[in-house]
Write an enzyme that holds these catalytic residues in place. Structure first.
Site, PDB file in Angstrom:
ATOM      1  CG  ASP A 602      -1.854   1.148   1.303  1.00 56.57           C
ATOM      2  OD1 ASP A 602      -2.338   1.576   0.241  1.00 56.57           O
ATOM      3  OD2 ASP A 602      -2.093   1.655   2.408  1.00 56.57           O
ATOM      4  CD  GLU A 785      -6.067  24.223   0.421  1.00 59.23           C
ATOM      5  OE1 GLU A 785      -6.766  24.134   1.443  1.00 59.23           O
ATOM      6  OE2 GLU A 785      -6.377  24.905  -0.569  1.00 59.23           O
ATOM      7  CE  LYS A 838      -5.500  16.705 -14.102  1.00 59.90           C
ATOM      8  NZ  LYS A 838      -4.560  16.058 -15.041  1.00 59.90           N
ATOM      9  CB  THR A1094      -2.106   3.506  -3.758  1.00 58.83           C
ATOM     10  OG1 THR A1094      -2.680   4.574  -3.001  1.00 58.83           O
ATOM     11  CG2 THR A1094      -1.788   4.014  -5.160  1.00 58.83           C
ATOM     12  N   GLY A1095      -5.214   3.362  -3.529  1.00 60.51           N
ATOM     13  CA  GLY A1095      -6.471   3.951  -3.960  1.00 60.51           C
ATOM     14  C   GLY A1095      -6.347   5.421  -4.285  1.00 60.51           C
ATOM     15  CG  ASP A1151      -7.049   3.970 -14.354  1.00 58.82           C
ATOM     16  OD1 ASP A1151      -8.250   3.657 -14.392  1.00 58.82           O
ATOM     17  OD2 ASP A1151      -6.389   4.233 -15.381  1.00 58.82           O
ATOM     18  CG  ASP A1209      -1.472   1.839   6.952  1.00 58.13           C
ATOM     19  OD1 ASP A1209      -1.869   1.705   5.772  1.00 58.13           O
ATOM     20  OD2 ASP A1209      -1.378   2.939   7.508  1.00 58.13           O
ATOM     21  CG  ASP A1213      -3.848  -1.764   2.755  1.00 57.90           C
ATOM     22  OD1 ASP A1213      -4.033  -1.514   1.552  1.00 57.90           O
ATOM     23  OD2 ASP A1213      -3.446  -0.920   3.574  1.00 57.90           O
TER      24      ASP A1213
END
EC number: 7.6.2.1
Length: 1536
Positions: A602, A785, A838, A1094-1095, A1151, A1209, A1213
């Site tokens: 992950d 941010e 974006k 990964t998501g 993806d 984690d 997963d």
């Protein structure tokens, strides 16, 4: 049949005329479809026409040799053959799409039959001829800047790749079944498969529920007193209990019985025990096999049950968390109130209240939020890996009725939602309220596993609970019972031994029938009527020889694995910051950890630290480094040890072994030099050569350079790019920037820099919060941010207050020590960020009344919005071209290096296919002719590290710095600027040249990105009042529109977001966990392929791939996108380049949406699988938990000899952790969901290094040595029984006394193999960490394979023959004092016991110590003590003359002892000769490094290389020694 109309290139050879005809027809049909389609058409629109008699044939463009989805993970050389290309003349390309039945196929058959038989062509040429219309511009593919993105080649010019043919070591089938076979075989196979699936579901009680007609209906009614009913089952909805344990009370016994008897040895013992319990068959007792078998199986089942019970207890902890639910008392008329209940008691339809930072207990539909504008900010990191907070909001018509309990009681609404499903990204539903129906989307739903952030509180209604929640629907509900990979090989060996036992039994039975019975029994009157039939004698021999497969093999192995599990509690894998130790939750698969070939990881929380740090900025063409967080780490880095503390007066030190024992008893060293230099940090290469080529500098500048060089010489800590640590970091610090702004406040650069810092402080949506101590912190929806606004705060631009329409900024214009200036800026509008735009923008009214729009976003997006966009784009293209050339040069250099390594000759092949160091042909290691051993090893290690990095000749960044800052140093300054010198660090003329500013800024952005940093461009524009007023009306109309609101807002934003001035650029570091890039590099050197699943978004995943070195700067990145109309050609082109070794390092990025399309198409899935197993790394983004598990399962089941490890984690997963061979959970910030169900848990990713390379290898070596040594000792001992049968008439009489025979595996030979399996260490931990290539020992099964087993068995047979025939010749035939069978058997028994202990403890065990001595003395001494006791107390003295024999008869005869000594010497000499010849003729890597480890300089160099991983253990040893010194001084003072 999958649609493959765009896959017009096929490399499948035509094997017969039928295939040729059908192939040509397919090609013609494909050309027609391609001619009618355009590149913009979606793939699904191309419907393939099937023939009337067509069966499932191989897909065009797919390598039919890979149809079994099986490949070998090991770097074996495969036979590569070029596939010839021929054209088929006369192949029609009819424009018609219908009425092309069997007649066309028959016509082609007769037309081309003769040509096909003479010269069978392939379809690749047909594909290239008929696919002209399919050529597509690469511009349609997504634009990913700074990546060497692969575009689909022109099919006419595409070089047909040379694909591997069938290889004996690969699992690729040589061809495809014929049409007849497919037609007749597949239906039967489908029926059998369907029956097995249905049977499995019946056993596991898995029942598919029918869907509801309209959806799940959930009324909002607080007056109801009964639970809601599920329309699908007719009962209540499932409760909110989750279960991650593997077993239940119903399936534990059947699952475990199946798992235990899947070990063929157990099944074999069961069959033998059944025979043994038949009366008159057994010569060794009735229950001597079944009783220990039942005990062992019960013990193994108890251990598995206990491990799963621990998981059950962790589930109870989560199920018993507290939740606030709105409940009413049916006996009271009071309004409902909030009550605290357990999570497990939450039901569908309940109203749940969440406070800030609360975990979501079930899938909720938001009713009301107390956040600003009714927004609730949700953290979904545990679900999809994204760190950005999601903004969720209830429908206004619902929210206005749910802000108080009174309104909730009065509200009557019915929610209709979709049935439970695993889709995390889409949701459909509706609500009926006041005869009005409103749609529900995923914007109104939050899922279990999420956390409420930055929101005071919210309430929601439960729609899915427990196992029907989204996260649990993605989990593996029935995880498989994991078994070690080595078990399959052991099963094969067991089958071989079973046949050998049957052979021995048949041979002895036949010998009895045709030799003893005819020649002896029939001629002996006293043996008349004593013949035994064939089956009884055969069964008795099977029972006698069944111990060739020892039952103790599995009993002792379980003890060994439990001890190995305890030894995994290693101080070097302890995380001191979080007080988290390493924890092993199972011992079953310890040896698998030494054979890992794939790691699936992950991203968020596993590789990253879940924190963002502002790292660099570029303004006015100057780049600056922000390093506030690094200065604190300098002291910690300086305190690290380089070597392990050694004993006083000895030249060799003890390497870190990973044991968590104290170092008491060690002598205290007297010299600090044994630690190395604890304060000396490695110096970095300077740019002195650049300085020497320049004119003389001024005294002020020279003084500054000397000051900086002096500071650098102190070994101060510098920031290093995790993607490329060797890259110089010439930027000055941002604190130097502040000093320059203070001393030069009126320069043009200073004004531009201050405005840039102000834009960072204004352009965000963070909310300031004042803590009790007066400090300011921020709540942000995005960690990016938060990092930006904190950086502005650290640089003196502090946002101290934010209201709905204003933001207050505090600055220090005259320095941080002067009085601050507070100004309020009016917020006119905020145009929020979206994945499509974006960028985000904010319109601010400045204190002087002017209106300015600030915007920040991706560089590719912002460049198009600049006022000088044409100039900017030309500069960007120029920079990109230079970067492409540089990357191409680096890639060619890496290809050249790899080619040199592959073609290098001389010396025995070494790790990874390169010439060995330390081999027989390398005299530098044996005789020191070339160079000292330390230098040779250092050269080897550095060469291995260089294999992972390319030398960059691009000094542009350094030259920019030298020009800009007028300092010819390779490293940034750590000294404060001195008065009179700081005017030289900024080129004011550069700031006024827009062309140069663009060039420098884009160059900086490129460098930032290749360092793995996340870049943003800032821009601004001042607008007039009338322009703002006109735009404001358009924007207000868009924001209040009820139709296409989002699209209208985006159009309105485009009106105002234009003609920007470039303000600057920022670079944010997604902070990786400590040691992650170094760990990945070493894992790659160990031959382990790394996949990141990964998501998160694609751009984020690629950035992290760069920073953790999964993607190199010179990597060829193949991006697979569902928007690519020729995705199959893209994959085929990538496979061709990899197979032809045209790329230095290949990475595939895919993806989740594209993966779903690929999985639905059989042809695409075959191509993707072939590409994935041949590429170096795979990055899968936006992947759902089920997709992660699917990828792991595909590799686990389809790639032969692969051993997979999944690490993560979060709750997302869990599925892949349970699916992999080895599952590792990170006890991180996302909670303990993954750690709870994992096999092993740790706190940091970097601990994988010692876990796999050291403990994994050790456990593999221990287990394999124990296994083969056990088989060896059993063959050695029990083969003497078979040899003795010739001299007892093949009657099944035993050479050994029964009690001694039964104690052989228990008392006299168990300790040696147990000690070997628990404590042996073939190499030091420092060596294994410094040379990761040694990990291939387990990947290639070099510890236990058929060849190794055969060698040990040949050795056992030769030693068994010596052990029997030599005593028989020297003792039994010489008329010694005792010629009984017992005396002869005692000699053989004694020789076997001593030989077993000598070989295992003295020859095979590398690290001999106290435990080896105890084992030897206990085993050998115990045997003689046993003989003494037996000689005195033995009662049944009929068959074997035992009583008083050892003490008073043969035990006092020197000839007996001489026979034992001579026989033992011969056996040991055979073993030593075997060992020495093997080491001289073909030494293994392990044996070479065992010799090298004896040299102190080699040990020290390896310790230097492994210092980071062994630091914790060394520190503990050092602290223990210091404590011992202090205690000694205290005792001395007390004596005085």
């Amino acid at each position: 049949m999958p649609d493959n109309n765009e896959n017009t290139e096929d490399r499948r050879p035509i094997n017969n005329v039928e295939d040729a005809a059908s192939a040509a027809t397919d090609a013609a049909r494909s050309s027609t479809l391609d001619a009618r389609s355009t590149p913009s058409q979606p793939r699904a629109s191309l419907q393939r026409v099937r023939f009337s008699t067509e069966t499932d044939r191989p897909v065009l463009g797919i390598d039919t040799q890979a149809t079994t989805l099986s490949a070998d993970t090991h770097p074996e050389q495969s036979d590569i053959i070029p596939i010839p290309t021929h054209s088929i003349s006369g192949a029609p390309a009819s424009p018609r799409r219908r009425n092309r039945g069997y007649s066309l196929r028959r016509q082609l058959f007769f037309r081309n039959a003769e040509n096909q038989l003479q010269d069978p062509p392939v379809l690749g040429q047909i594909a290239s001829e008929v696919s002209v219309a399919q050529t597509t511009s690469s511009d349609s593919a997504p634009d990913m800047s700074r990546l060497e993105k692969r575009t689909s080649p022109d099919p006419k010019n595409l070089d047909i790749p040379m694909l591997p043919i069938s290889h004996p070591k690969r699992g690729i089938s040589p061809g495809t079944p014929s049409l007849w076979a497919q037609k007749h075989y597949h239906p039967h196979r489908a029926r059998i498969l369907s029956f097995c699936i249905n049977l499995k579901k019946t056993i596991l009680r898995q029942h598919e529920l029918p869907p509801t007609k309209e959806g799940r209906k959930i009324p909002l009614d607080l007056t109801r007193t009964e639970n809601l009913v599920d329309e699908r089952t007719g009962g209540h909805y499932v409760n909110n209990i989750i279960r991650s344990s593997r077993y239940t009370a119903f399936n534990f016994l059947p699952k475990q019985l199946f798992a235990q008897f899947s070990k063929l040895a157990n099944f074999y013992f069961l069959c033998v025990s059944i025979l043994q319990m038949i009366p008159t068959l057994s010569t060794t007792g009735t229950y001597t096999t079944i009783v220990p078998l039942i005990f062992f199986i019960s013990l193994s089942m108890f251990k598995e049950g206990y491990d799963d019970y621990r998981r059950y207890n962790l589930d109870k902890i989560e199920n018993n968390r507290d939740a606030q639910v709105l409940q009413s008392d049916p006996d009271s008329e009071k309004l409902p109130d909030w009550h605290t209940i357990k999570w497990k008691d939450v039901q569908v339809g309940d109203i749940v209240r969440l406070e800030r930072d609360d975990w979501v207990p079930a899938d909720l539909l938001i009713l009301h939020s107390e956040g600003e504008n009714g927004i609730a900010y949700i953290e979904t990191m545990a679900l999809d890996g994204e760190t950005n907070l999601k903004s969720k909001q209830a429908l206004p018509v619902i929210a206005e009725h749910c802000d108080t309990i009174e309104k909730l009681v009065e509200l009557r609404a019915e929610f209709i939602v979709e049935d439970p499903n695993p889709d995390l990204y889409n949701f459909e539903g509706k609500v009926k309220i006041d005869e009005e129906t409103k749609p529900l989307t995923s914007h109104q739903v939050i899922y279990r596993g999420s956390i409420l952030r930055n929101t005071p509180s919210m309430c929601g209604m439960v729609i899915f609970s427990g196992e029907e929640s989204k996260i649990r629907m993605n989990a593996n509900k029935n995880p498989r019972t994991k078994a070690p990979v080595l078990q399959a090989l052991v099963n094969k060996i067991v089958i071989m031994i079973v046949f050998f036992v049957i052979f021995l039994a048949v041979f002895c039975s036949v010998a009895y029938q045709f030799f003893w019975r005819k020649n002896v029994e029939q001629k002996s009157w006293f043996l008349s009527n004593s013949a035994v039939a064939f089956f009884p004698i055969f069964a008795s021999y099977v029972i006698m020889f069944n111990t060739l497969i020892p039952l103790s093999l599995y009993v002792s192995l379980e003890i060994i694995k439990v001890a190995q599990m305890l030894l995994l509690n290693d101080i070097d894998m302890y995380h001191e910051e979080t007080d988290t130790p390493f924890e092993a939750r199972t011992s079953t698969i310890n040896e698998d950890c030494g054979q890992i070939s794939y790691i699936f990881s992950d991203k968020t929380g596993t590789l990253t630290d879940n924190s963002m740090l502002f790292r660099k900025l570029s303004v006015g063409g100057q780049a600056w480094l922000h390093d506030l967080d690094i200065r604190h780490a300098a002291s910690e880095e300086a305190a690290k040890l380089k070597h392990k503390r050694t004993r006083k007066g000895k030249g060799k030190g003890k390497s870190g072994t990973g044991k968590s024992h104290s170092s008491s008893g060690k002598k205290i060293p007297t010299a600090h030099s044994r630690y190395g230099d604890p304060s000396g940090a490695p110096t970095r290469k300077s740019m002195g050569d650049v300085a020497s080529s320049r004119p003389p500098v001024s005294p002020h500048r020279r003084s500054l350079e000397q000051t900086l060089a002096k500071k650098d010489s102190l070994g101060s800590m510098r920031w290093k790019s995790s993607a490329d640590p060797s890259r110089p970091q010439p930027q000055m610090s941002t604190f130097d920037l502040l000093e320059y702004l203070r001393t030069h406040p009126h320069t043009f650069f200073a004004r531009k820099a201050r405005f840039f810092l102000l834009s960072i402080a204004l352009c965000h949506t963070c909310l300031p919060e004042e803590a009790e101590d007066g400090s300011i912190d921020y709540q942000a929806a995005s960690p990016d941010e938060l990092a930006l606004v904190r950086a502005a705060q650290e640089l003196g631009y502090i946002a101290i207050e934010r209201q709905f329409d204003s933001i207050t900024i505090k600055t220090y214009p005259n320095g941080l020590t002067s009085e601050p200036l507070t100004e309020t800026y009016q917020i006119l509008e905020v145009i929020e960020f979206s994945s499509k735009r974006k960028r985000m923008s904010v319109l601010i009214r400045m204190p002087n009344g002017r209106i300015c729009i600030f915007s920040k976003g991706a560089d590719t997006t912002m460049i198009e919005l600049l006022k000088l966009r044409d100039l900017a784009k030309s500069k960007a293209r120029e920079i990109e071209r230079k970067e492409s050339v540089r990357r191409s040069i680096e890639a060619q250099e890496m290809i050249r290096r790899n080619s040199m390594h592959r073609t290098s000759i001389g010396g025995r092949p070494s790790i990874g296919g390169r010439s060995s160091i330390g081999g027989p042909s390398r005299p530098s290691f044996s005789r020191g002719r070339l160079r000292p051993i330390h230098d040779e090893l250092d050269y080897y290690i550095r060469a291995k590290e260089r294999d992972l990095e390319a030398d960059s000749d691009d000094d542009s960044d350094s030259e920019q710095f030298a020009t800009r800052h007028s300092i010819a140093l390779g490293d940034r300054s750590t000294a404060p600027l001195e008065p009179g010198m700081d005017e030289h660090i900024v080129d004011e003329e550069l700031v006024l040249d827009d062309s140069k500013v663009f060039e420098k800024c884009f160059q900086h952005v490129n460098h930032f990105a290749t360092e793995g940093l996340r870049t943003l461009l800032y821009a601004h524009r001042f607008i007039e009042e009338h322009e703002y007023a006109a735009w404001r009306s358009i924007y207000s109309e868009a924001t209040t529109s009820l139709v296409d609101r989002t699209a209208m807002i985006e159009k309105a934003a485009e009106i105002i977001e234009r003609d920007f001035e470039l303000t600057g650029a920022t670079a944010i570091e997604d902070k990786l966990q400590k040691g992650v890039p170094e760990a990945i590099d070493k894992l790659r050197r160990a031959g382990i392929k790394m996949w990141m699943l990964t998501g998160d978004k694609r751009e984020t995943a690629i950035n992290i791939g760069h920073s953790c070195r999964l993607i190199k700067d010179y990597s060829t990145v193949t991006i697979l996108s569902q928007d690519d109309p020729v995705i199959a050609s893209t994959m085929r082109g990538a496979i061709a380049d990899i197979s032809q070794e045209k790329v230095a390092h290949s990475v595939v990025v895919v993806d989740g949406g594209t993966l779903a399309i690929i999985e639905a198409d059989e042809g695409l899935s075959l191509l993707f699988f072939q590409l994935a197993v041949s590429t170096d790394s795979v990055v899968c983004c936006r992947a759902s938990p089920s997709q992660k598990a699917g990828l792991v399962k595909t590799i686990r089941t389809k790639v032969t000899k692969s051993v997979t490890l999944a690490i993560g984690d979060g709750a997302n997963d869990i599925a892949m952790i349970q699916e992999a061979h080895v599952g590792v959970g990170i006890t991180g910030k996302e909670g303990l969901q993954a750690a709870r169900v994992s096999d092993y848990s740790m706190a940091q990713f970097r601990f994988l290094l010692k876990f796999l390379l050291v403990h994994g290898r050790w456990n593999y070596v221990r287990t394999t040595k124990y296994t083969v040594a056990t088989f060896w000792k059993e063959m050695l001992f029990y083969l003497t029984q078979a040899l003795f049968q010739r001299y007892c008439g093949y009657t099944g009489s035993s050479l050994y006394e029964p009690w001694s025979l039964s104690m052989f595996n228990t008392l006299f030979t168990s300790l040696p193999v147990l000690c070997l399996g628990i404590f042996t260490q073939d190499l030091r931990a420092s060596t294994l960490l410094a040379i990761p290539e040694l990990y291939s020992y387990g990947q290639h099964n070099l510890g236990f394979n058929p060849l190794i087993y055969s060698r040990w068995m040949l050795l056992a047979i030769s030693q068994a023959m010596i052990s029997f025939f030599l005593p028989y010749a020297l003792w039994s035939t010489r008329g010694m004092s005792d010629q009984s069978v017992y005396a002869l058997g005692s000699i053989c028994y004694t020789v076997c016991v001593i030989l077993i202990s000598t070989k295992i403890q003295g020859i095979e065990m590398h690290n001999k110590g106290l435990m080896a001595a105890i084992s030897f003395i206990g085993s050998v001494g115990g045997w003689f003590v046993w003989n003494i006791i037996l000689s005195g107390v033995y009662r049944n003295n009929v068959i074997h003359n035992v009583r008083h024999s050892f003490i008073f008869h043969f035990g006092r005869d020197p000839a007996w002892w001489a026979t034992v000594a001579l026989t033992l010497t011969c056996c040991v000499l055979v073993d030593l000769v075997w060992k020495v010849v093997g080491n001289v003729v073909a030494p293994t890597e392990t044996e070479v490094w065992q010799e090298m480890e004896k040299r102190p300089e080699v040990r020290r160099r390896c310790e230097e290389e492994a210092a980071e991983e062994l630091q914790m253990g060394w520190r503990r040893d050092r602290e223990a020694e210091v404590e011992a010194i202090l205690q000694g001084r205290v005792r001395g003072v007390e004596r005085v």
